[in-house]
Design a protein around this motif. Structure first.
Motif, PDB file in Angstrom:
ATOM      1  N   GLU A 147      44.558 -19.608   9.837  1.00 18.81           N
ATOM      2  CA  GLU A 147      44.454 -20.075  11.224  1.00 18.81           C
ATOM      3  C   GLU A 147      43.522 -19.168  12.027  1.00 18.81           C
ATOM      4  OE1 GLU A 147      48.258 -20.520  12.967  1.00 18.81           O
ATOM      5  OE2 GLU A 147      48.892 -22.139  11.607  1.00 18.81           O
ATOM      6  N   ASP A 148      43.523 -17.871  11.751  1.00 22.46           N
ATOM      7  CA  ASP A 148      42.620 -16.959  12.461  1.00 22.46           C
ATOM      8  C   ASP A 148      41.166 -17.332  12.193  1.00 22.46           C
ATOM      9  OD1 ASP A 148      44.749 -15.559  13.473  1.00 22.46           O
ATOM     10  OD2 ASP A 148      44.735 -14.034  11.899  1.00 22.46           O
ATOM     11  N   ILE A 149      40.865 -17.724  10.951  1.00 23.59           N
ATOM     12  CA  ILE A 149      39.502 -18.133  10.613  1.00 23.59           C
ATOM     13  C   ILE A 149      39.141 -19.419  11.347  1.00 23.59           C
ATOM     14  CG2 ILE A 149      38.013 -18.937   8.740  1.00 23.59           C
ATOM     15  CD1 ILE A 149      39.580 -17.091   6.863  1.00 23.59           C
ATOM     16  N   ALA A 150      40.049 -20.375  11.353  1.00 27.23           N
ATOM     17  CA  ALA A 150      39.782 -21.664  12.002  1.00 27.23           C
ATOM     18  C   ALA A 150      39.648 -21.527  13.516  1.00 27.23           C
ATOM     19  CB  ALA A 150      40.883 -22.662  11.665  1.00 27.23           C
ATOM     20  N   ASN A 151      40.204 -20.474  14.084  1.00 28.48           N
ATOM     21  CA  ASN A 151      40.149 -20.266  15.536  1.00 28.48           C
ATOM     22  C   ASN A 151      38.969 -19.412  15.987  1.00 28.48           C
ATOM     23  OD1 ASN A 151      42.452 -21.799  16.148  1.00 28.48           O
ATOM     24  ND2 ASN A 151      43.808 -20.072  15.670  1.00 28.48           N
ATOM     25  N   ALA A 166      42.218 -22.851   4.819  1.00 30.16           N
ATOM     26  CA  ALA A 166      41.506 -22.435   6.029  1.00 30.16           C
ATOM     27  C   ALA A 166      40.248 -23.274   6.211  1.00 30.16           C
ATOM     28  CB  ALA A 166      41.150 -20.953   5.957  1.00 30.16           C
ATOM     29  N   ALA A 167      39.556 -23.570   5.105  1.00 33.15           N
ATOM     30  CA  ALA A 167      38.362 -24.417   5.163  1.00 33.15           C
ATOM     31  C   ALA A 167      38.713 -25.803   5.693  1.00 33.15           C
ATOM     32  CB  ALA A 167      37.735 -24.520   3.777  1.00 33.15           C
ATOM     33  N   GLU A 168      39.858 -26.317   5.279  1.00 37.71           N
ATOM     34  CA  GLU A 168      40.286 -27.641   5.751  1.00 37.71           C
ATOM     35  C   GLU A 168      40.673 -27.601   7.233  1.00 37.71           C
ATOM     36  OE1 GLU A 168      41.981 -29.477   1.554  1.00 37.71           O
ATOM     37  OE2 GLU A 168      43.366 -28.474   2.921  1.00 37.71           O
ATOM     38  N   LEU A 169      41.228 -26.489   7.684  1.00 38.06           N
ATOM     39  CA  LEU A 169      41.560 -26.354   9.105  1.00 38.06           C
ATOM     40  C   LEU A 169      40.298 -26.334   9.964  1.00 38.06           C
ATOM     41  CD1 LEU A 169      44.463 -23.721   9.050  1.00 38.06           C
ATOM     42  CD2 LEU A 169      44.634 -26.163   9.608  1.00 38.06           C
ATOM     43  N   ILE A 170      39.236 -25.744   9.457  1.00 38.52           N
ATOM     44  CA  ILE A 170      37.969 -25.731  10.195  1.00 38.52           C
ATOM     45  C   ILE A 170      37.492 -27.152  10.452  1.00 38.52           C
ATOM     46  CG2 ILE A 170      35.525 -25.092  10.057  1.00 38.52           C
ATOM     47  CD1 ILE A 170      36.381 -22.616   8.468  1.00 38.52           C
ATOM     48  N   SER A 174      30.344 -23.800   7.793  1.00 37.70           N
ATOM     49  CA  SER A 174      31.357 -22.777   7.515  1.00 37.70           C
ATOM     50  C   SER A 174      32.456 -23.288   6.591  1.00 37.70           C
ATOM     51  CB  SER A 174      31.979 -22.285   8.824  1.00 37.70           C
ATOM     52  OG  SER A 174      31.006 -21.710   9.664  1.00 37.70           O
ATOM     53  N   SER A 175      32.830 -24.551   6.752  1.00 40.97           N
ATOM     54  CA  SER A 175      33.936 -25.089   5.956  1.00 40.97           C
ATOM     55  C   SER A 175      33.648 -25.055   4.459  1.00 40.97           C
ATOM     56  CB  SER A 175      34.275 -26.507   6.411  1.00 40.97           C
ATOM     57  OG  SER A 175      35.327 -27.044   5.639  1.00 40.97           O
ATOM     58  N   PRO A 176      32.522 -25.612   3.983  1.00 38.19           N
ATOM     59  CA  PRO A 176      32.258 -25.510   2.542  1.00 38.19           C
ATOM     60  C   PRO A 176      32.027 -24.072   2.076  1.00 38.19           C
ATOM     61  CG  PRO A 176      30.374 -26.476   3.690  1.00 38.19           C
ATOM     62  CD  PRO A 176      31.509 -26.435   4.657  1.00 38.19           C
ATOM     63  N   ALA A 177      31.555 -23.201   2.978  1.00 39.03           N
ATOM     64  CA  ALA A 177      31.362 -21.796   2.596  1.00 39.03           C
ATOM     65  C   ALA A 177      32.710 -21.133   2.308  1.00 39.03           C
ATOM     66  CB  ALA A 177      30.633 -21.049   3.707  1.00 39.03           C
ATOM     67  N   PHE A 178      33.702 -21.355   3.166  1.00 35.14           N
ATOM     68  CA  PHE A 178      35.020 -20.779   2.910  1.00 35.14           C
ATOM     69  C   PHE A 178      35.704 -21.464   1.733  1.00 35.14           C
ATOM     70  CE2 PHE A 178      34.481 -18.841   7.068  1.00 35.14           C
ATOM     71  CZ  PHE A 178      35.087 -17.610   6.880  1.00 35.14           C
ATOM     72  N   ALA A 179      35.437 -22.752   1.543  1.00 35.72           N
ATOM     73  CA  ALA A 179      35.941 -23.414   0.337  1.00 35.72           C
ATOM     74  C   ALA A 179      35.345 -22.764  -0.902  1.00 35.72           C
ATOM     75  CB  ALA A 179      35.598 -24.904   0.375  1.00 35.72           C
ATOM     76  N   GLY A 180      34.050 -22.402  -0.818  1.00 39.49           N
ATOM     77  CA  GLY A 180      33.406 -21.702  -1.917  1.00 39.49           C
ATOM     78  C   GLY A 180      34.013 -20.331  -2.163  1.00 39.49           C
ATOM     79  N   VAL A 240      32.912 -33.847   3.246  1.00 39.50           N
ATOM     80  CA  VAL A 240      33.003 -34.329   1.863  1.00 39.50           C
ATOM     81  C   VAL A 240      32.691 -33.202   0.879  1.00 39.50           C
ATOM     82  CG1 VAL A 240      32.187 -36.059   0.229  1.00 39.50           C
ATOM     83  CG2 VAL A 240      32.375 -36.639   2.638  1.00 39.50           C
ATOM     84  N   ARG A 241      31.726 -32.346   1.224  1.00 33.58           N
ATOM     85  CA  ARG A 241      31.430 -31.198   0.369  1.00 33.58           C
ATOM     86  C   ARG A 241      32.654 -30.288   0.261  1.00 33.58           C
ATOM     87  NH1 ARG A 241      27.717 -30.161  -3.442  1.00 33.58           N
ATOM     88  NH2 ARG A 241      26.248 -31.270  -2.115  1.00 33.58           N
ATOM     89  N   THR A 242      33.367 -30.124   1.381  1.00 34.07           N
ATOM     90  CA  THR A 242      34.570 -29.295   1.372  1.00 34.07           C
ATOM     91  C   THR A 242      35.643 -29.912   0.486  1.00 34.07           C
ATOM     92  OG1 THR A 242      34.074 -28.526   3.614  1.00 34.07           O
ATOM     93  CG2 THR A 242      36.330 -28.232   2.826  1.00 34.07           C
ATOM     94  N   ILE A 243      35.816 -31.229   0.589  1.00 37.14           N
ATOM     95  CA  ILE A 243      36.793 -31.914  -0.265  1.00 37.14           C
ATOM     96  C   ILE A 243      36.459 -31.696  -1.735  1.00 37.14           C
ATOM     97  CG2 ILE A 243      37.655 -34.186  -0.980  1.00 37.14           C
ATOM     98  CD1 ILE A 243      37.323 -35.079   1.942  1.00 37.14           C
ATOM     99  N   PHE A 244      35.189 -31.864  -2.069  1.00 40.29           N
ATOM    100  CA  PHE A 244      34.769 -31.677  -3.462  1.00 40.29           C
ATOM    101  C   PHE A 244      35.094 -30.275  -3.961  1.00 40.29           C
ATOM    102  CE2 PHE A 244      31.115 -29.760  -5.815  1.00 40.29           C
ATOM    103  CZ  PHE A 244      31.521 -30.161  -7.085  1.00 40.29           C
ATOM    104  N   ILE A 245      34.751 -29.255  -3.188  1.00 37.11           N
ATOM    105  CA  ILE A 245      34.937 -27.876  -3.654  1.00 37.11           C
ATOM    106  C   ILE A 245      36.418 -27.535  -3.788  1.00 37.11           C
ATOM    107  CG2 ILE A 245      34.537 -25.444  -3.119  1.00 37.11           C
ATOM    108  CD1 ILE A 245      31.983 -26.313  -1.647  1.00 37.11           C
TER     109      ILE A 245
END
Length: 289
Positions: A1-5, A83-87, A56-62, A98-103
């Motif tokens: 949550e801290d990352i998403a905020n 956290a990536a999904e919260l972003i 940022s979302s796919p980067a944190f998913a990575g 979609v890239r985040t979902i894939f990763i």
């Protein structure tokens, strides 16, 4: 949550750099995976220092991918994936959804949850990707889903039908790299069903040659996993041990994929069977492997 905020990134230069890193990461993972963490850490560091962007979302998913696969910390990786999904829930952050979902579904969640649980989200990612025009990520979801259906034990007949239906879609969308993986998968399914076995080896060898000429280590590793599946299924242990020895470090090229888990199991079984049929000095060498 801290990352998403974290606050939103308001510097166009950093945002453009993050987008470039996102495209680089996709290509580098396939041809030079050892450089992938460097690109990823740069994007994550920029986000922590300057704020969130749609990249940022796919980067944190990575980052979750690295924690699960490279560092062997699947629970920590799962938390970063969440956290990536919260972003994505923040306004203006859905462009790379979609890239985040894939990763997350391909590389993170299968380590701590049943593989079956990834199939529905991957289908949703494919559908969303087509709707918003992110064909590349959509087709990665489609490809990953087909492999997860196979590894989760779906009937070969139903998988073959889905794969055959996927090929014209990938052709229309000009996703040739994914189409080669689908063809390799379809060829494997047919071999396991005893269909069209005579020309299948030539197809797989042709795909391996294409992967070698383009430097696509991910594609060549995927094909070798599929070939090993067939050798083990038909108990062709000599061919299996030859493949394992010649294929190189397949797990390193597929770190994070469920394929790496499957290859570890099949490779260990191959060495065990080879050791059982060997004798003397050769047997002792097999056991060391």
């Amino acid at each position: 949550e801290d990352i998403a905020n974290l606050p939103e990134l308001d510097d166009e230069r950093y945002e453009m750099g993050q987008r470039m890193n996102g495209h680089l990461a996709t290509c580098i993972y396939r041809v030079e995976p050892t450089m992938f963490p460097l690109i990823l850490f740069q994007t994550v560091t920029t986000t922590l220092k300057h704020g969130l962007s749609s990249s940022s979302s796919p980067a944190f998913a990575g980052l979750g991918l690295l924690l699960c696969g490279h560092f062997g910390k699947p629970h920590e990786g799962r938390e970063i994936a969440r956290a990536a999904e919260l972003i994505l829930e923040k306004p203006g952050m859905r462009r790379r959804a979609v890239r985040t979902i894939f990763i997350t579904q391909c590389f993170c969640y299968h380590w701590t949850s049943p593989l079956q649980d990834t199939i529905a989200p991957l289908l949703k990612g494919y559908q969303i990707g087509l709707e918003i025009g992110d064909n590349d990520s959509a087709c990665w979801c489609l490809l990953t889903r087909s492999f997860h259906l196979f590894f989760a034990g779906r009937s070969l007949d139903s998988i073959q039908k889905e794969l055959e239906a996927s090929i014209p879609v990938l052709t229309q969308l000009k996703q040739d790299d994914k189409k080669l993986s689908i063809i390799a998968h379809l060829t494997t399914v047919k071999k396991l069903r005893g269909i069209d076995t005579e020309g299948d080896d030539k197809i797989l060898d042709s795909i391996l040659a294409t992967a070698a000429s383009t430097g696509d280590v991910t594609l060549s590793s995927l094909v070798n996993v599929m070939k090993l599946e067939v050798f083990v299924f038909y108990q062709e242990w000599k061919d299996a041990i030859d493949l394992v020895r010649k294929a190189g470090n397949v797990r390193q090229c597929l770190t994070g994929f469920f394929h790496s888990v499957r290859y570890t199991f099949l490779g260990a079984l191959t060495y065990l069977k080879a050791a059982q049929s060997a004798s003397g000095w050769k047997k002792r060498q097999m056991k060391k492997c």
